[in-house]
Design a protein around this motif. Structure first.
Motif, PDB file in Angstrom:
ATOM      1  N   ASN A 295       0.815  -1.214   0.000  1.00  0.00           N
ATOM      2  CA  ASN A 295       0.000   0.000   0.000  1.00  0.00           C
ATOM      3  C   ASN A 295       0.849   1.264   0.000  1.00  0.00           C
ATOM      4  O   ASN A 295       0.617   2.190  -0.779  1.00  0.00           O
ATOM      5  CB  ASN A 295      -0.933   0.022   1.215  1.00  0.00           C
ATOM      6  CG  ASN A 295      -2.090  -0.947   1.079  1.00  0.00           C
ATOM      7  OD1 ASN A 295      -2.400  -1.389  -0.020  1.00  0.00           O
ATOM      8  ND2 ASN A 295      -2.714  -1.280   2.190  1.00  0.00           N
ATOM      9  N   VAL A 296       1.856   1.331   0.908  1.00  0.00           N
ATOM     10  CA  VAL A 296       2.651   2.556   1.006  1.00  0.00           C
ATOM     11  C   VAL A 296       3.522   2.746  -0.238  1.00  0.00           C
ATOM     12  O   VAL A 296       3.777   3.876  -0.661  1.00  0.00           O
ATOM     13  CB  VAL A 296       3.520   2.569   2.288  1.00  0.00           C
ATOM     14  CG1 VAL A 296       2.634   2.601   3.516  1.00  0.00           C
ATOM     15  CG2 VAL A 296       4.489   1.403   2.339  1.00  0.00           C
ATOM     16  N   ALA A 297       3.967   1.645  -0.833  1.00  0.00           N
ATOM     17  CA  ALA A 297       4.775   1.754  -2.051  1.00  0.00           C
ATOM     18  C   ALA A 297       3.946   2.311  -3.202  1.00  0.00           C
ATOM     19  O   ALA A 297       4.394   3.195  -3.940  1.00  0.00           O
ATOM     20  CB  ALA A 297       5.348   0.387  -2.416  1.00  0.00           C
ATOM     21  N   LEU A 298       2.731   1.798  -3.344  1.00  0.00           N
ATOM     22  CA  LEU A 298       1.855   2.290  -4.409  1.00  0.00           C
ATOM     23  C   LEU A 298       1.494   3.754  -4.177  1.00  0.00           C
ATOM     24  O   LEU A 298       1.463   4.557  -5.120  1.00  0.00           O
ATOM     25  CB  LEU A 298       0.586   1.439  -4.483  1.00  0.00           C
ATOM     26  CG  LEU A 298       0.765  -0.065  -4.739  1.00  0.00           C
ATOM     27  CD1 LEU A 298      -0.586  -0.740  -4.891  1.00  0.00           C
ATOM     28  CD2 LEU A 298       1.611  -0.323  -5.965  1.00  0.00           C
ATOM     29  N   GLN A 299       1.225   4.097  -2.931  1.00  0.00           N
ATOM     30  CA  GLN A 299       0.838   5.469  -2.619  1.00  0.00           C
ATOM     31  C   GLN A 299       1.959   6.456  -2.927  1.00  0.00           C
ATOM     32  O   GLN A 299       1.721   7.528  -3.492  1.00  0.00           O
ATOM     33  CB  GLN A 299       0.435   5.590  -1.144  1.00  0.00           C
ATOM     34  CG  GLN A 299      -0.946   5.045  -0.848  1.00  0.00           C
ATOM     35  CD  GLN A 299      -1.320   5.235   0.614  1.00  0.00           C
ATOM     36  OE1 GLN A 299      -0.758   6.077   1.299  1.00  0.00           O
ATOM     37  NE2 GLN A 299      -2.264   4.450   1.088  1.00  0.00           N
ATOM     38  N   VAL A 300       3.186   6.097  -2.542  1.00  0.00           N
ATOM     39  CA  VAL A 300       4.276   7.049  -2.761  1.00  0.00           C
ATOM     40  C   VAL A 300       4.540   7.225  -4.250  1.00  0.00           C
ATOM     41  O   VAL A 300       4.853   8.334  -4.716  1.00  0.00           O
ATOM     42  CB  VAL A 300       5.548   6.621  -1.997  1.00  0.00           C
ATOM     43  CG1 VAL A 300       6.356   5.552  -2.732  1.00  0.00           C
ATOM     44  CG2 VAL A 300       6.425   7.834  -1.713  1.00  0.00           C
ATOM     45  N   ALA A 301       4.390   6.162  -5.029  1.00  0.00           N
ATOM     46  CA  ALA A 301       4.574   6.276  -6.478  1.00  0.00           C
ATOM     47  C   ALA A 301       3.507   7.177  -7.097  1.00  0.00           C
ATOM     48  O   ALA A 301       3.811   8.025  -7.955  1.00  0.00           O
ATOM     49  CB  ALA A 301       4.546   4.892  -7.120  1.00  0.00           C
TER      50      ALA A 301
END
Length: 533
Positions: A295-301
Motif C-alpha cells: 500500500n505505502v509503495a503504491l501510494q508514494v509512487a
C-alpha cells in the motif's frame, strides 16, 4: 519541443508494482534498491534526479541535499521520516512526502496484538511450552474485557486502536489536544487530560509523533502517576518513553508489563529493557505486513508522479496539500500571486519587516496556504533566485519577516483579487492583481493607483510627477535604442500628483537605456523588471 520526462530514483526496496506505476504515468525511473546504503554513490548521482523514493535505509541528509541540484520531491513509503532532514529539504526547496495512511490498520493491529501479548504473557508461555514445560500456573494473565485503555494520540492510527478496543468491550479514554468532542463521540471514547488518563488506565498505548513536546511523555514523573499494575504499549516512536525509568518501574512492579515495537536507538541490538521477563519486544514491525508494504509503495509512487506531472501535492510535510483539481483551478492564481510578490520584491531594496496578504472574493475560498507560499517566494526571489515556494516560508521566518493573511467577501469591481502590502522601516508598498477569464494575470493597482497591466517576461516600471511629456520621453528613448513596447499602461493618483507607467517590452531593457531615462530628470524611479511567465 516535447518536455523531458521527470526522472525518479528508487534507492530502497519498493515493490515492482510501484515502480511500474512511475513508468505507466510517464516518469523515468531507475530502480536501485541497494543504493540507499551507499552514501557516497548516492551523493554522486543524486543530481540527475527530480524525485527520490525511499523507505528507511536511505538517509536524506543536508550533505546529500547539497548535491541534489535538480531534486524537487522526496517520497517516503511509510509514515516515519526520521531519516529525512526536513528543515534542510525545505531550505533547498524540496518537498517531503510520506504515506501516513497506507500502514495505519497494520500498525493499529500490531498494537492490539501487543496488548494481548502482555495481558496473557504469550511470548513467555510459548517459549516455555516449546521447551517441553507445562507451566499453566506460572502464566496467569488478565482479561481485556471491561478494562480501561488509555490512548495517547487519537489520530489516524490511534483512532483505529480506539475502534478495535471498543469492539473488545474495553473502556477507552483518550488524551489528544486535537481531538474534538464530536470525534471522541464518534469513536465511542471519553476525552480526558493526560494526568487523568495516567491515573485511570489499566493499559496505555502511544500513538503520537516524536516531537519536543512528546519526547519522554512517559518519563519518570509521569510513570509515577500511572495506576499500579499498568501495562504499556508503544508501537509509535522510540523516545516517547524514558527506557531507564520504565525499567525501574518494571523492576519495582509498579508497571506490570510493557510491549515495545520501537526503541530510542534503532536498530536496537542492545537495550536496557532487553531480557526483562515482563517486556515483549519486536523489531519495529508495526508496518510489516504484505498489505501495508504494498500500500505505502503504491501510494508514494502515485503521489510523486502526481506532483512531478501535475503539481498536485499530497501528504507533504513541508508544503500545503493541493489536489490535481485545485492545481488546475488555482494555477493562474498561484502564478498571479508569484508575480505580485515578484513585483514588490523587485521594487524594494530595503530589509522587509512584514508581508500582509489580502484575498478578496472567490480567491479567498481557495487554498490560501499555497497562495501565500507563492507570494512569499515571489518577494524573496528578487534577492535570492534559488528561493521557491517550499523554501520561501522557512527563509522568511529566518529573516524575521512577519506574514499575515486576511480574507474578505467580494468588495469591488472584480470577482476576486489579491493585494499584497510589504512593510519596511521606511515605507509600505502595495500591489494588487487579478486573473481575467482568459486565465491571464493582470496588475490592477500599484501604490494605490489603479491600472490594467498585462504581465510579460520583460517589463519596465517608472514613477514620476504627473506632467506632460512623459509618454514622449519613454517612447522616443526606447524607440531610438531598439526597445519595442508590447503594451503600455499609465495611471495616476490625481491630476498633477504621483503617476506611474508599466511597460511590457519585447526584450530586456539595456542598462545604458535605463541610464538615459534617468538622465532626463523626468522620472522619480526607473526600474527594469523580469518575470517568470
Amino acid at each position: 519541443m516535447k518536455p523531458m520526462a521527470p526522472r525518479v530514483l528508487v534507492s530502497d526496496e519498493l515493490s515492482e508494482t510501484a515502480v511500474q506505476i512511475f513508468r505507466d504515468r510517464g516518469v523515468e525511473v531507475d530502480y536501485m534498491p541497494k543504493l540507499g546504503k551507499d552514501k557516497e554513490k548516492l551523493a554522486e548521482i543524486i543530481h540527475q534526479y527530480d524525485g527520490l523514493a525511499i523507505r528507511s535505509a536511505t538517509k536524506v541528509t543536508e550533505k546529500l541535499l547539497e548535491n541534489a541540484t535538480n531534486l524537487k520531491v522526496v517520497g517516503r513509503a511509510g509514515i516515519g521520516v526520521d531519516n529525512v532532514d526536513i528543515p534542510a529539504a525545505s531550505k533547498k526547496g524540496v518537498i517531503v512526502m510520506n504515506t501516513p495512511f497506507g500502514n495505519s490498520v497494520t500498525t493499529a493491529e500490531h498494537a492490539i496484538a501487543m496488548m494481548f501479548a502482555i495481558a496473557r504473557q504469550l511470548p513467555e508461555a510459548s517459549a516455555s511450552t516449546h521447551a517441553g514445560k507445562w507451566e499453566k500456573s506460572k502464566f496467569m494473565g488478565v482479561e481485556l474485557f471491561n478494562k480501561t485503555l488509555g490512548v495517547i494520540g487519537a489520530g489516524n492510527i490511534g483512532g483505529i486502536v480506539c475502534d478495535r478496543a471498543v469492539g473488545l468491550k474495553m473502556k477507552v479514554i483518550a488524551f489528544d489536544p486535537f481531538l474534538s468532542e464530536e470525534r471522541a463521540k464518534q469513536l465511542g471514547v471519553t476525552k480526558v487530560e493526560l494526568d487523568e488518563l495516567l491515573a485511570k488506565a489499566d493499559f496505555i498505548t502511544l500513538h503520537v509523533p516524536l516531537t519536543d513536546k512528546t519526547r519522554n511523555i512517559l518519563g519518570r514523573e509521569n510513570l509515577a502517576k500511572t495506576k499500579p499494575g499498568v501495562r504499556i504499549i508503544n508501537c509509535a516512536r522510540g523516545g516517547l518513553i524514558d527506557e531507564a525509568a520504565l525499567k525501574d518501574a518494571l523492576d519495582s512492579g509498579h508497571v506490570a508489563g510493557a510491549a515495545l515495537d520501537v526503541f530510542e536507538v534503532e536498530p536496537a541490538t542492545e537495550n536496557v529493557l532487553f531480557g526483562h521477563p515482563n517486556v515483549v519486544a519486536t523489531p519495529h514491525l508495526g508496518a510489516s505486513t504484505t498489505e501495508a508494504q504494498e500500500n505505502v509503495a503504491l501510494q508514494v509512487a502515485e503521489q510523486m508522479s502526481d506532483y512531478l506531472l501535475t503539481g498536485a501535492v499530497t501528504n507533504a510535510l513541508n508544503m500545503p496539500n493541493v489536489t490535481a483539481e485545485q492545481a488546475q483551478v488555482m494555477g493562474p492564481w498561484i502564478k498571479l500571486a508569484g508575480h505580485i510578490g515578484s513585483l514588490i520584491g523587485q521594487m524594494t531594496d530595503e530589509p522587509i519587516k512584514a508581508i500582509n496578504i489580502l484575498y478578496d472574493g472567490a480567491v479567498s475560498e481557495m487554498n490560501l496556504a499555497a497562495l501565500n507560499q507563492a507570494v512569499i517566494a515571489g518577494v524573496l526571489k528578487a534577492q535570492n533566485p534559488d528561493v521557491n515556494p517550499v523554501s520561501a516560508p522557512v527563509i522568511a521566518k529566518d529573516k524575521g519577516i512577519q506574514i499575515s493573511t486576511t480574507k474578505q467577501d467580494k468588495s469591488g469591481t472584480f470577482d476576486a483579487y489579491i493585494k499584497v502590502t510589504m512593510v519596511t522601516d521606511a515605507r509600505e508598498r502595495s500591489v494588487a492583481g487579478t486573473c481575467f477569464s482568459d486565465g491571464k494575470p493582470r496588475f490592477i493597482q500599484i501604490k494605490g493607483i489603479n491600472i490594467d497591466a498585462e504581465v510579460g517576461e520583460h517589463m519596465l516600471y517608472t514613477t514620476n510627477n504627473d506632467v506632460p511629456g512623459i509618454i514622449g520621453n519613454l517612447g522616443s528613448i526606447l524607440g531610438e535604442n531598439g526597445v519595442n513596447i508590447a503594451n503600455f499602461t499609465l495611471g495616476r493618483a490625481a491630476v498633477g500628483q504621483d503617476a506611474i507607467a508599466v511597460l511590457y517590452l519585447d526584450q530586456a531593457i539595456p542598462a545604458d537605456v535605463v541610464t538615459k531615462l534617468e538622465a532626463t530628470g523626468k522620472f522619480n524611479q526607473v526600474k527594469p523588471l523580469r518575470f517568470d511567465v
